[in-house]
Design a protein around this motif. Structure first.
Motif, PDB file in Angstrom:
ATOM      1  N   GLY A 146      10.768  16.209 -14.780  1.00  0.00           N
ATOM      2  CA  GLY A 146       9.837  16.882 -15.674  1.00  0.00           C
ATOM      3  C   GLY A 146       8.399  16.447 -15.525  1.00  0.00           C
ATOM      4  N   LEU A 147       8.154  15.363 -14.792  1.00  0.00           N
ATOM      5  CA  LEU A 147       6.778  14.914 -14.565  1.00  0.00           C
ATOM      6  C   LEU A 147       6.122  15.775 -13.488  1.00  0.00           C
ATOM      7  N   PRO A 148       4.812  16.020 -13.595  1.00  0.00           N
ATOM      8  CA  PRO A 148       4.110  16.662 -12.479  1.00  0.00           C
ATOM      9  C   PRO A 148       4.290  15.841 -11.202  1.00  0.00           C
ATOM     10  N   VAL A 149       4.376  16.529 -10.078  1.00  0.00           N
ATOM     11  CA  VAL A 149       4.700  15.851  -8.819  1.00  0.00           C
ATOM     12  C   VAL A 149       3.741  14.713  -8.534  1.00  0.00           C
ATOM     13  N   GLN A 150       2.445  14.952  -8.621  1.00  0.00           N
ATOM     14  CA  GLN A 150       1.478  13.905  -8.290  1.00  0.00           C
ATOM     15  C   GLN A 150       1.542  12.740  -9.270  1.00  0.00           C
ATOM     16  N   GLU A 151       1.853  13.014 -10.494  1.00  0.00           N
ATOM     17  CA  GLU A 151       2.008  11.933 -11.469  1.00  0.00           C
ATOM     18  C   GLU A 151       3.205  11.071 -11.111  1.00  0.00           C
ATOM     19  N   TYR A 152       4.317  11.724 -10.786  1.00  0.00           N
ATOM     20  CA  TYR A 152       5.484  10.950 -10.379  1.00  0.00           C
ATOM     21  C   TYR A 152       5.184  10.109  -9.151  1.00  0.00           C
ATOM     22  N   LEU A 153       4.519  10.692  -8.164  1.00  0.00           N
ATOM     23  CA  LEU A 153       4.238   9.964  -6.929  1.00  0.00           C
ATOM     24  C   LEU A 153       3.336   8.761  -7.184  1.00  0.00           C
ATOM     25  N   ARG A 154       2.431   8.867  -8.152  1.00  0.00           N
ATOM     26  CA  ARG A 154       1.598   7.695  -8.499  1.00  0.00           C
ATOM     27  C   ARG A 154       2.463   6.580  -9.073  1.00  0.00           C
ATOM     28  N   VAL A 155       3.394   6.937  -9.945  1.00  0.00           N
ATOM     29  CA  VAL A 155       4.288   5.919 -10.513  1.00  0.00           C
ATOM     30  C   VAL A 155       5.166   5.327  -9.416  1.00  0.00           C
ATOM     31  N   GLU A 156       5.645   6.189  -8.519  1.00  0.00           N
ATOM     32  CA  GLU A 156       6.478   5.705  -7.421  1.00  0.00           C
ATOM     33  C   GLU A 156       5.714   4.709  -6.550  1.00  0.00           C
ATOM     34  N   ARG A 157       4.438   4.985  -6.293  1.00  0.00           N
ATOM     35  CA  ARG A 157       3.643   4.044  -5.488  1.00  0.00           C
ATOM     36  C   ARG A 157       3.502   2.702  -6.188  1.00  0.00           C
ATOM     37  N   ARG A 158       3.372   2.712  -7.513  1.00  0.00           N
ATOM     38  CA  ARG A 158       3.332   1.446  -8.255  1.00  0.00           C
ATOM     39  C   ARG A 158       4.639   0.680  -8.081  1.00  0.00           C
ATOM     40  N   ILE A 159       5.736   1.399  -8.152  1.00  0.00           N
ATOM     41  CA  ILE A 159       7.050   0.768  -8.017  1.00  0.00           C
ATOM     42  C   ILE A 159       7.229   0.194  -6.613  1.00  0.00           C
ATOM     43  N   ILE A 160       6.929   1.004  -5.589  1.00  0.00           N
ATOM     44  CA  ILE A 160       7.058   0.526  -4.213  1.00  0.00           C
ATOM     45  C   ILE A 160       6.130  -0.655  -3.970  1.00  0.00           C
ATOM     46  N   GLY A 161       4.937  -0.600  -4.545  1.00  0.00           N
ATOM     47  CA  GLY A 161       3.985  -1.692  -4.373  1.00  0.00           C
ATOM     48  C   GLY A 161       4.434  -3.000  -4.987  1.00  0.00           C
ATOM     49  N   SER A 162       5.409  -2.938  -5.899  1.00  0.00           N
ATOM     50  CA  SER A 162       5.917  -4.166  -6.527  1.00  0.00           C
ATOM     51  C   SER A 162       7.004  -4.839  -5.697  1.00  0.00           C
ATOM     52  N   ALA A 163       7.418  -4.201  -4.597  1.00  0.00           N
ATOM     53  CA  ALA A 163       8.520  -4.746  -3.792  1.00  0.00           C
ATOM     54  C   ALA A 163       8.073  -5.968  -3.010  1.00  0.00           C
ATOM     55  N   PRO A 164       8.856  -7.044  -3.030  1.00  0.00           N
ATOM     56  CA  PRO A 164       8.542  -8.194  -2.165  1.00  0.00           C
ATOM     57  C   PRO A 164       8.708  -7.821  -0.699  1.00  0.00           C
ATOM     58  N   GLY A 165       8.118  -8.625   0.184  1.00  0.00           N
ATOM     59  CA  GLY A 165       8.108  -8.312   1.604  1.00  0.00           C
ATOM     60  C   GLY A 165       9.491  -8.115   2.186  1.00  0.00           C
ATOM     61  N   GLN A 166      10.461  -8.955   1.816  1.00  0.00           N
ATOM     62  CA  GLN A 166      11.798  -8.839   2.397  1.00  0.00           C
ATOM     63  C   GLN A 166      12.469  -7.538   2.008  1.00  0.00           C
ATOM     64  N   VAL A 167      12.115  -7.017   0.840  1.00  0.00           N
ATOM     65  CA  VAL A 167      12.645  -5.717   0.419  1.00  0.00           C
ATOM     66  C   VAL A 167      11.910  -4.589   1.126  1.00  0.00           C
ATOM     67  N   MET A 168      10.593  -4.687   1.210  1.00  0.00           N
ATOM     68  CA  MET A 168       9.791  -3.619   1.809  1.00  0.00           C
ATOM     69  C   MET A 168      10.203  -3.357   3.255  1.00  0.00           C
ATOM     70  N   THR A 169      10.523  -4.416   4.002  1.00  0.00           N
ATOM     71  CA  THR A 169      10.882  -4.247   5.415  1.00  0.00           C
ATOM     72  C   THR A 169      12.326  -3.775   5.596  1.00  0.00           C
ATOM     73  N   TYR A 170      13.097  -3.750   4.539  1.00  0.00           N
ATOM     74  CA  TYR A 170      14.501  -3.346   4.580  1.00  0.00           C
ATOM     75  C   TYR A 170      14.710  -1.962   3.987  1.00  0.00           C
ATOM     76  N   LEU A 171      13.807  -1.565   3.102  1.00  0.00           N
ATOM     77  CA  LEU A 171      14.035  -0.432   2.215  1.00  0.00           C
ATOM     78  C   LEU A 171      14.206   0.891   2.952  1.00  0.00           C
ATOM     79  N   GLN A 172      13.298   1.219   3.864  1.00  0.00           N
ATOM     80  CA  GLN A 172      13.333   2.541   4.486  1.00  0.00           C
ATOM     81  C   GLN A 172      14.607   2.770   5.304  1.00  0.00           C
ATOM     82  N   PRO A 173      14.955   1.890   6.251  1.00  0.00           N
ATOM     83  CA  PRO A 173      16.200   2.133   6.994  1.00  0.00           C
ATOM     84  C   PRO A 173      17.433   2.056   6.115  1.00  0.00           C
ATOM     85  N   TRP A 174      17.417   1.223   5.097  1.00  0.00           N
ATOM     86  CA  TRP A 174      18.545   1.125   4.158  1.00  0.00           C
ATOM     87  C   TRP A 174      18.743   2.439   3.420  1.00  0.00           C
ATOM     88  N   MET A 175      17.666   3.041   2.920  1.00  0.00           N
ATOM     89  CA  MET A 175      17.756   4.316   2.212  1.00  0.00           C
ATOM     90  C   MET A 175      18.238   5.437   3.120  1.00  0.00           C
TER      91      MET A 175
END
Length: 215
Positions: A146-175
Protein backbone atom coordinates in the motif's frame (compact mmCIF):
# COMPACT_ATOMS: atom_id res chain seq x y z
CA UNK A 1 -5.64 -4.94 5.08
CA UNK A 2 -6.05 -7.66 2.46
CA UNK A 3 -8.43 -7.08 -0.42
CA UNK A 4 -9.72 -10.61 -0.06
CA UNK A 5 -8.31 -11.82 -3.38
CA UNK A 6 -4.54 -11.31 -3.26
CA UNK A 7 -2.55 -14.23 -1.89
CA UNK A 8 -0.19 -12.54 0.56
CA UNK A 9 2.24 -15.43 0.82
CA UNK A 10 5.73 -15.92 -0.54
CA UNK A 11 5.26 -19.65 -0.06
CA UNK A 12 2.34 -19.87 -2.48
CA UNK A 13 3.21 -17.24 -5.08
CA UNK A 14 5.64 -14.37 -5.42
CA UNK A 15 3.88 -13.47 -8.65
CA UNK A 16 0.96 -12.05 -6.69
CA UNK A 17 3.21 -9.51 -4.99
CA UNK A 18 3.90 -6.09 -6.50
CA UNK A 19 7.33 -6.16 -8.10
CA UNK A 20 8.82 -3.54 -5.77
CA UNK A 21 8.32 -5.73 -2.66
CA UNK A 22 9.49 -9.01 -4.19
CA UNK A 23 12.95 -8.58 -2.66
CA UNK A 24 11.30 -8.77 0.73
CA UNK A 25 9.44 -11.87 -0.43
CA UNK A 26 12.60 -13.48 -1.79
CA UNK A 27 14.23 -13.22 1.63
CA UNK A 28 11.35 -15.18 3.10
CA UNK A 29 11.58 -17.79 0.33
CA UNK A 30 15.31 -18.14 1.06
CA UNK A 31 14.67 -18.60 4.78
CA UNK A 32 12.22 -21.42 4.14
CA UNK A 33 14.56 -23.00 1.58
CA UNK A 34 17.54 -23.07 3.92
CA UNK A 35 15.52 -24.22 6.92
CA UNK A 36 14.39 -27.15 4.75
CA UNK A 37 18.00 -27.78 3.66
CA UNK A 38 19.13 -28.00 7.27
CA UNK A 39 16.32 -30.40 8.13
CA UNK A 40 17.22 -32.59 5.16
CA UNK A 41 20.90 -32.66 6.09
CA UNK A 42 20.06 -33.55 9.68
CA UNK A 43 17.71 -36.34 8.59
CA UNK A 44 20.19 -38.04 6.25
CA UNK A 45 23.24 -37.38 8.40
CA UNK A 46 25.68 -34.62 7.56
CA UNK A 47 28.57 -35.63 5.35
CA UNK A 48 31.80 -33.73 5.07
CA UNK A 49 33.14 -31.26 7.57
CA UNK A 50 30.97 -30.47 10.61
CA UNK A 51 32.78 -27.14 10.78
CA UNK A 52 31.68 -26.32 7.22
CA UNK A 53 28.04 -27.02 8.11
CA UNK A 54 28.37 -24.85 11.21
CA UNK A 55 29.88 -22.07 9.09
CA UNK A 56 27.04 -22.29 6.57
CA UNK A 57 24.45 -22.11 9.33
CA UNK A 58 26.31 -19.19 10.90
CA UNK A 59 25.91 -17.22 7.66
CA UNK A 60 22.21 -18.05 7.49
CA UNK A 61 21.77 -17.08 11.13
CA UNK A 62 23.52 -13.74 10.56
CA UNK A 63 21.18 -12.89 7.66
CA UNK A 64 18.06 -13.80 9.62
CA UNK A 65 19.30 -11.96 12.70
CA UNK A 66 19.89 -8.78 10.66
CA UNK A 67 16.57 -9.13 8.84
CA UNK A 68 14.66 -9.37 12.09
CA UNK A 69 16.51 -6.56 13.84
CA UNK A 70 15.94 -4.29 10.85
CA UNK A 71 12.23 -5.07 11.03
CA UNK A 72 12.03 -4.46 14.79
CA UNK A 73 14.09 -1.27 14.71
CA UNK A 74 13.21 0.28 11.33
CA UNK A 75 10.27 -1.27 9.54
CA UNK A 76 7.70 -1.90 12.28
CA UNK A 77 8.03 1.62 13.78
CA UNK A 78 7.76 3.09 10.27
CA UNK A 79 4.62 1.11 9.44
CA UNK A 80 2.99 1.94 12.78
CA UNK A 81 3.49 5.64 12.00
CA UNK A 82 2.60 5.47 8.33
CA UNK A 83 -0.08 2.79 7.86
CA UNK A 84 -3.40 3.21 9.63
CA UNK A 85 -4.39 0.10 11.51
CA UNK A 86 -1.03 -1.64 11.20
CA UNK A 87 -0.89 -4.22 13.95
CA UNK A 88 0.92 -7.41 14.72
CA UNK A 89 4.41 -6.16 15.42
CA UNK A 90 4.17 -7.32 19.03
CA UNK A 91 3.49 -10.92 17.97
CA UNK A 92 6.15 -10.69 15.27
CA UNK A 93 8.75 -9.43 17.74
CA UNK A 94 7.90 -12.35 20.03
CA UNK A 95 8.39 -14.68 17.08
CA UNK A 96 11.79 -13.11 16.45
CA UNK A 97 12.82 -13.79 20.04
CA UNK A 98 11.68 -17.40 19.73
CA UNK A 99 13.63 -17.79 16.49
CA UNK A 100 16.73 -16.37 18.17
CA UNK A 101 16.47 -19.09 20.82
CA UNK A 102 15.90 -21.79 18.22
CA UNK A 103 18.88 -20.65 16.13
CA UNK A 104 21.05 -20.55 19.25
CA UNK A 105 20.07 -24.15 19.93
CA UNK A 106 21.03 -25.25 16.40
CA UNK A 107 24.32 -23.37 16.60
CA UNK A 108 25.10 -24.95 19.96
CA UNK A 109 24.36 -28.45 18.67
CA UNK A 110 26.59 -27.88 15.63
CA UNK A 111 29.42 -26.35 17.64
CA UNK A 112 29.43 -29.24 20.12
CA UNK A 113 29.15 -31.91 17.41
CA UNK A 114 26.02 -33.40 19.01
CA UNK A 115 24.76 -34.89 15.74
CA UNK A 116 22.05 -36.97 17.42
CA UNK A 117 20.34 -33.75 18.55
CA UNK A 118 20.48 -32.03 15.17
CA UNK A 119 17.33 -33.54 13.59
CA UNK A 120 15.10 -32.32 16.41
CA UNK A 121 16.75 -28.90 16.56
CA UNK A 122 16.51 -28.52 12.77
CA UNK A 123 12.84 -29.51 12.67
CA UNK A 124 12.04 -27.03 15.43
CA UNK A 125 13.84 -24.28 13.54
CA UNK A 126 12.08 -25.07 10.26
CA UNK A 127 8.69 -25.25 11.94
CA UNK A 128 9.16 -21.90 13.63
CA UNK A 129 10.36 -20.23 10.42
CA UNK A 130 7.22 -21.40 8.62
CA UNK A 131 4.96 -20.44 11.52
CA UNK A 132 6.50 -16.98 11.86
CA UNK A 133 6.23 -16.17 8.16
CA UNK A 134 2.64 -17.38 8.24
CA UNK A 135 1.98 -14.77 10.92
CA UNK A 136 3.96 -12.00 9.24
CA UNK A 137 3.14 -12.04 5.57
CA UNK A 138 -0.66 -11.55 5.67
CA UNK A 139 -0.08 -8.50 7.87
CA UNK A 140 3.09 -6.97 6.45
CA UNK A 141 2.84 -7.60 2.71
CA UNK A 142 -0.40 -5.66 2.23
CA UNK A 143 0.97 -2.80 4.35
CA UNK A 144 4.11 -2.62 2.20
CA UNK A 145 2.13 -2.96 -1.03
CA UNK A 146 0.00 0.00 0.00
CA UNK A 147 2.98 2.35 0.20
CA UNK A 148 3.91 4.42 -2.87
CA UNK A 149 6.72 2.65 -4.72
CA UNK A 150 9.35 5.34 -4.16
CA UNK A 151 8.47 5.61 -0.50
CA UNK A 152 8.87 1.88 -0.04
CA UNK A 153 12.19 1.90 -1.89
CA UNK A 154 13.49 4.65 0.42
CA UNK A 155 12.62 2.53 3.46
CA UNK A 156 14.17 -0.51 1.80
CA UNK A 157 17.42 1.41 1.25
CA UNK A 158 17.49 2.28 4.96
CA UNK A 159 17.04 -1.38 5.81
CA UNK A 160 19.71 -2.58 3.37
CA UNK A 161 22.04 0.15 4.62
CA UNK A 162 21.78 -1.27 8.14
CA UNK A 163 23.23 -4.63 7.05
CA UNK A 164 26.69 -5.51 8.39
CA UNK A 165 29.38 -6.27 5.82
CA UNK A 166 29.20 -10.06 6.18
CA UNK A 167 25.48 -9.93 5.44
CA UNK A 168 25.77 -7.44 2.58
CA UNK A 169 28.26 -9.64 0.71
CA UNK A 170 26.04 -12.71 1.16
CA UNK A 171 22.60 -11.25 0.64
CA UNK A 172 22.23 -10.97 -3.13
CA UNK A 173 23.34 -14.49 -4.15
CA UNK A 174 21.49 -15.95 -1.15
CA UNK A 175 18.22 -14.27 -2.20
CA UNK A 176 18.60 -15.27 -5.85
CA UNK A 177 19.54 -18.92 -5.21
CA UNK A 178 16.85 -20.90 -7.04
CA UNK A 179 14.54 -17.90 -7.36
CA UNK A 180 12.12 -17.58 -10.24
CA UNK A 181 13.53 -15.50 -13.12
CA UNK A 182 10.72 -12.92 -13.09
CA UNK A 183 11.35 -12.08 -9.44
CA UNK A 184 15.11 -11.95 -9.99
CA UNK A 185 14.59 -9.46 -12.82
CA UNK A 186 12.25 -7.33 -10.74
CA UNK A 187 14.60 -7.19 -7.75
CA UNK A 188 17.72 -6.74 -9.89
CA UNK A 189 16.19 -3.59 -11.36
CA UNK A 190 16.39 -1.95 -7.92
CA UNK A 191 20.09 -2.84 -7.42
CA UNK A 192 22.80 -0.49 -8.74
CA UNK A 193 24.51 -2.02 -11.80
CA UNK A 194 28.01 -2.35 -10.24
CA UNK A 195 26.57 -4.07 -7.16
CA UNK A 196 24.45 -6.32 -9.36
CA UNK A 197 27.51 -7.34 -11.38
CA UNK A 198 29.54 -8.04 -8.24
CA UNK A 199 26.69 -10.15 -6.89
CA UNK A 200 26.48 -12.23 -10.07
CA UNK A 201 30.22 -12.91 -10.23
CA UNK A 202 32.58 -12.72 -7.26
CA UNK A 203 29.94 -12.90 -4.54
CA UNK A 204 27.99 -15.67 -6.24
CA UNK A 205 31.11 -17.83 -6.58
CA UNK A 206 31.92 -17.24 -2.92
CA UNK A 207 28.35 -18.08 -1.94
CA UNK A 208 28.37 -21.31 -3.98
CA UNK A 209 31.43 -22.51 -2.11
CA UNK A 210 29.50 -22.32 1.18
CA UNK A 211 26.75 -24.67 -0.04
CA UNK A 212 28.72 -27.92 -0.07
CA UNK A 213 27.48 -29.14 3.33
CA UNK A 214 23.79 -28.78 2.41
CA UNK A 215 23.66 -29.90 -1.22
Amino acid sequence: MSDGTTVWSSEQSLGALPEHIRGFGLMHVAMRRDAARLTAVAARGASGSPAALAEWFGRLRAVIDWHHHSEDEILWPYLRDRVAGFEGSGVLEQDHEALDRTMSRVAGVLAAGRSSELPDAARAFQGLVREHLGHEEPVVFPALAGLPVQEYLRVERRIIGSAPGQVMTYLQPWMFDGADPASVRAVSATIPAPVRLLGRTVLDRRYRRTLGPVL
